[in-house]
Each structure stands twice: as C-alpha cells, then as structure tokens.
Design an enzyme around this catalytic site. Structure first.
Site, PDB file in Angstrom:
ATOM      1  N   SER A 151      30.312   9.885 -14.434  1.00  0.00           N
ATOM      2  CA  SER A 151      31.582  10.235 -13.800  1.00  0.00           C
ATOM      3  C   SER A 151      32.569  10.949 -14.727  1.00  0.00           C
ATOM      4  O   SER A 151      33.509  11.569 -14.254  1.00  0.00           O
ATOM      5  CB  SER A 151      32.258   8.994 -13.214  1.00  0.00           C
ATOM      6  OG  SER A 151      32.760   8.173 -14.234  1.00  0.00           O
ATOM      7  N   LYS A 166      38.267   6.466 -16.967  1.00  0.00           N
ATOM      8  CA  LYS A 166      38.816   7.528 -16.111  1.00  0.00           C
ATOM      9  C   LYS A 166      39.951   8.233 -16.835  1.00  0.00           C
ATOM     10  O   LYS A 166      40.477   7.761 -17.832  1.00  0.00           O
ATOM     11  CB  LYS A 166      39.350   6.943 -14.786  1.00  0.00           C
ATOM     12  CG  LYS A 166      38.319   6.202 -13.974  1.00  0.00           C
ATOM     13  CD  LYS A 166      37.188   7.080 -13.507  1.00  0.00           C
ATOM     14  CE  LYS A 166      36.087   6.241 -12.863  1.00  0.00           C
ATOM     15  NZ  LYS A 166      34.844   6.953 -12.772  1.00  0.00           N
TER      16      LYS A 166
END
Length: 176
Positions: A40, A81
C-alpha cells in the site's frame, strides 16, 4: 570471594541492569522498529522493509501533512500511511488528484500513471475533518486500505513517525 570482589561484581551488575532499563525505556517509549506489510505504500516503501519509528515526536509536536506514520487499526493491526488531511481540512479526490481545501495537492512521490477512484470526505459523513482526526492515504492509491475505507483516524491511534528505512541496507533512506 572477598568483600571487594563482591562489591565490584554488584557495581558492574548494577551498571548493566541500569543500561538495559534505559535501552528498554527508549524502545518502549521513544523509538521502535516496524516492518512494512503489503504494497500500500509503493513506491515509497516496499513489503518486508524494516523502518525506524520515532514514537516521541507527536508527543511534543504536531502531525503535519505529508508525514509518513504508523498507526493502530482495530487494536490488532498496525498500518503505515501518509497524512493528507489535517483537522479543519476538506478533502476531495477527483480525476486522480487530491484537493485539499479546494486546491490541488502536489504529490511528487506518487507514480504519474497511478489511477484511483474519486472520493469525497462527505462520503464519510463529514464536511471538514474534525479536531484530533486525520485523513490518511497509502502511496499506492489503487491498492491501499486507508481513510477512504477505514475512515478518519484519531490522533490517539498514531504510534509515531517513520524516520528512515534501514533494511535492506541497499535501500537505506530517510522517509519524508
């Protein structure tokens, strides 16, 4: 063993134990190591890379847009993230671009051919990001479980800032 030898032994033992306690304190409360799991954050970070995490930074300073963070998710998972939206911001994703407060946000770290779905903060039930909440995205927008799916994240869920990648050695780099 005479008394002087016992005294020296105890003194040396105390030094070692004290050093171990200090190291454990730093590992527990200041610095830590974490691993990238999944794709990701490609192309910035890759699966199975090892990262150095500063757990103290956000206790003494604010979270900033663009910071790469580690966060708790569902009390069992840890995610990595990038912070995109801050408290008070509006966020809109349209035509493969992120707009913050109506202005396109430049993201030089993303692949230029990356395509991902449109998104509006209103789909999470917000006009603006509330106080102590953040909107996070993975750099691999087409393959990332992030705020578009899990919602806004709380400041309390932020573990710390990713400082640098140290493994594999040939990819050592500070993360910004």
């Amino acid at each position: 063993m005479d008394w002087l030898e016992i005294k020296e032994f105890l003194k040396d033992t105390f030094k070692v134990v004290f050093f171990i306690v200090i190291v454990l304190f730093f590992i527990q409360y200041v610095f830590s190591v974490t691993t990238v799991v999944g794709d990701s954050m490609n192309p910035t970070l890759h699966n199975e890379e090892y990262l150095f995490l500063n757990k103290l930074k956000y206790r003494i300073s604010d979270i900033k847009r663009g910071d790469v963070i580690s966060l708790k998710y569902e009390n069992t998972k840890y995610l990595i993230k990038r912070v995109i939206g801050l408290p008070g911001d509006t966020v809109l994703i349209q035509n493969n671009h992120v707009y913050i407060n109506g202005t396109m946000y430049e993201e030089s770290y993303l692949s230029s051919d990356l395509e991902y779905d449109d998104f509006s903060l209103s789909s999470l039930g917000y006009d603006k990001i509330p106080e102590d909440m953040y909107f996070v995205l993975g750099d691999n927008r087409s393959n990332s479980m992030d705020s578009r799916e899990i919602g806004l994240i709380s400041r309390d869920d932020v573990i710390g800032e990713i400082v640098f990648r140290f493994w594999p050695l040939n990819r050592f780099k500070f993360v910004s």
